[in-house]
Design a protein around this motif. Sequence first.
Motif, mmCIF file in Angstrom:
data_model
loop_
_atom_site.group_PDB
_atom_site.id
_atom_site.type_symbol
_atom_site.label_atom_id
_atom_site.label_comp_id
_atom_site.label_asym_id
_atom_site.label_seq_id
_atom_site.Cartn_x
_atom_site.Cartn_y
_atom_site.Cartn_z
ATOM 1 N N UNK A 197 0.782 -1.241 -0.104
ATOM 2 C CA UNK A 197 -0.111 -0.062 -0.115
ATOM 3 C C UNK A 197 0.779 1.134 -0.032
ATOM 4 N N UNK A 198 0.470 2.499 -0.614
ATOM 5 C CA UNK A 198 1.144 3.545 -0.318
ATOM 6 C C UNK A 198 0.615 4.244 0.896
ATOM 7 N N UNK A 199 1.741 5.027 1.394
ATOM 8 C CA UNK A 199 1.208 5.737 2.722
ATOM 9 C C UNK A 199 0.188 6.738 2.309
ATOM 10 N N UNK A 200 -0.951 6.840 2.949
ATOM 11 C CA UNK A 200 -2.083 7.942 2.356
ATOM 12 C C UNK A 200 -1.613 9.274 2.601
ATOM 13 N N UNK A 201 -0.972 9.851 3.462
ATOM 14 C CA UNK A 201 -0.456 11.143 3.765
ATOM 15 C C UNK A 201 0.447 11.360 2.500
ATOM 16 N N UNK A 202 1.386 10.509 2.265
ATOM 17 C CA UNK A 202 2.152 10.760 1.264
ATOM 18 C C UNK A 202 1.349 10.796 -0.279
ATOM 19 N N UNK A 203 0.683 9.908 -0.277
ATOM 20 C CA UNK A 203 -0.311 9.991 -1.506
ATOM 21 C C UNK A 203 -1.048 11.278 -1.664
ATOM 22 N N UNK A 204 -1.395 11.756 -0.551
ATOM 23 C CA UNK A 204 -2.033 13.112 -0.483
ATOM 24 C C UNK A 204 -1.101 14.195 -1.009
ATOM 25 N N UNK A 205 -0.052 14.262 -0.417
ATOM 26 C CA UNK A 205 1.197 15.256 -0.713
ATOM 27 C C UNK A 205 1.471 15.114 -2.183
ATOM 28 N N UNK A 206 1.598 14.108 -2.547
ATOM 29 C CA UNK A 206 2.242 13.903 -4.102
ATOM 30 C C UNK A 206 0.786 14.320 -4.956
ATOM 31 N N UNK A 207 -0.251 13.999 -4.796
ATOM 32 C CA UNK A 207 -1.433 14.349 -5.539
ATOM 33 C C UNK A 207 -1.454 16.065 -5.471
ATOM 34 N N UNK A 208 -1.357 16.573 -4.342
ATOM 35 C CA UNK A 208 -1.500 18.051 -4.429
ATOM 36 C C UNK A 208 -0.116 18.573 -4.897
ATOM 37 N N UNK A 209 0.876 18.058 -4.956
ATOM 38 C CA UNK A 209 2.004 18.553 -5.637
ATOM 39 C C UNK A 209 1.918 18.455 -7.337
ATOM 40 N N UNK A 210 1.306 17.323 -7.674
ATOM 41 C CA UNK A 210 1.131 17.205 -9.094
ATOM 42 C C UNK A 210 0.008 17.934 -9.706
ATOM 43 N N UNK A 211 -0.990 18.132 -8.791
ATOM 44 C CA UNK A 211 -2.189 18.636 -9.247
ATOM 45 C C UNK A 211 -2.085 20.103 -9.954
ATOM 46 N N UNK A 212 -1.397 20.789 -9.530
ATOM 47 C CA UNK A 212 -0.955 22.257 -10.308
ATOM 48 C C UNK A 212 -0.533 22.173 -11.667
ATOM 49 N N UNK A 213 -0.056 21.171 -11.960
ATOM 50 C CA UNK A 213 0.531 20.744 -13.225
ATOM 51 C C UNK A 213 -0.156 20.322 -14.159
ATOM 52 N N UNK A 214 -1.552 19.539 -13.763
ATOM 53 C CA UNK A 214 -2.478 18.974 -14.646
ATOM 54 C C UNK A 214 -3.343 20.074 -15.088
ATOM 55 N N UNK A 215 -3.398 21.065 -13.804
ATOM 56 C CA UNK A 215 -4.393 22.334 -14.198
ATOM 57 C C UNK A 215 -3.447 23.292 -15.289
ATOM 58 N N UNK A 216 -2.266 23.379 -14.961
ATOM 59 C CA UNK A 216 -1.364 24.322 -15.928
ATOM 60 C C UNK A 216 -1.406 23.873 -17.476
ATOM 61 N N UNK A 217 -1.291 22.317 -17.414
ATOM 62 C CA UNK A 217 -1.102 22.013 -18.674
ATOM 63 C C UNK A 217 -2.472 21.515 -19.253
ATOM 64 N N UNK A 218 -3.436 21.312 -18.550
ATOM 65 C CA UNK A 218 -4.661 21.000 -19.053
ATOM 66 C C UNK A 218 -4.863 19.499 -19.248
ATOM 67 N N UNK A 219 -4.004 18.742 -18.544
ATOM 68 C CA UNK A 219 -3.962 17.381 -18.691
ATOM 69 C C UNK A 219 -3.025 16.825 -19.880
ATOM 70 N N UNK A 220 -2.540 17.737 -20.459
ATOM 71 C CA UNK A 220 -1.696 17.460 -21.446
ATOM 72 C C UNK A 220 -0.150 17.568 -20.952
ATOM 73 N N UNK A 221 0.895 16.852 -21.877
ATOM 74 C CA UNK A 221 2.268 17.039 -21.165
ATOM 75 C C UNK A 221 2.766 18.290 -21.610
ATOM 76 N N UNK A 222 3.690 18.782 -20.794
ATOM 77 C CA UNK A 222 4.254 20.257 -21.181
ATOM 78 C C UNK A 222 4.879 20.269 -22.644
#
Length: 162
Positions: A78-103
């Motif tokens: 299993x992934x550590x839930x706290x670490x998963x949440x941190x990763x999700x919220x670190x990656x999320x702005x990139x998804x918003x920035x690039x609209x789900x497309x790669x840079x």
Amino acid sequence: METENTPVNDTELETVQGHTEQEEKAFINSLDEDFDPTTATEQTNTKAMEVDAAAGIVFVGLMTLEQTMKGMVHPRFTFDPEQSEKVAYKVAPLIVKYGGNPPPWMAKYMDEIMAVAAIGMLSLSSYMQVRQLKAEDLAAARREQAKRAAEAANDDYSQEVA
């Protein structure tokens, strides 16, 4: 004697306030006349909602990856839930920035990246299959060894009784 501290000309005024009256007027004229604080708040809320939605997408991806790892590596992985949440919220702005497309700098290499990912997944699944087959062979060998030991024990007992 308050007049001694009062600026006499524009140069002194600039020194005291850090800018000239002209710069102040230019700044005021450059401001958006239609500024509406409620719109700014709505835009901030919308951005937060976008980040939360993108984080949800990352969470789903992490859950999928976790399930894959459970099947391939170990059933209790299993992934550590706290670490998963941190990763999700670190990656999320990139998804918003690039609209789900790669840079853009990465887009020209997507074919290569996907090829490496596909080869990596095939290699990992092949490795896991070989590992599983070896574990099954080892378990079968142990069962066969236990069966022979039981038969040998029965033969010894039969000879003693006779």
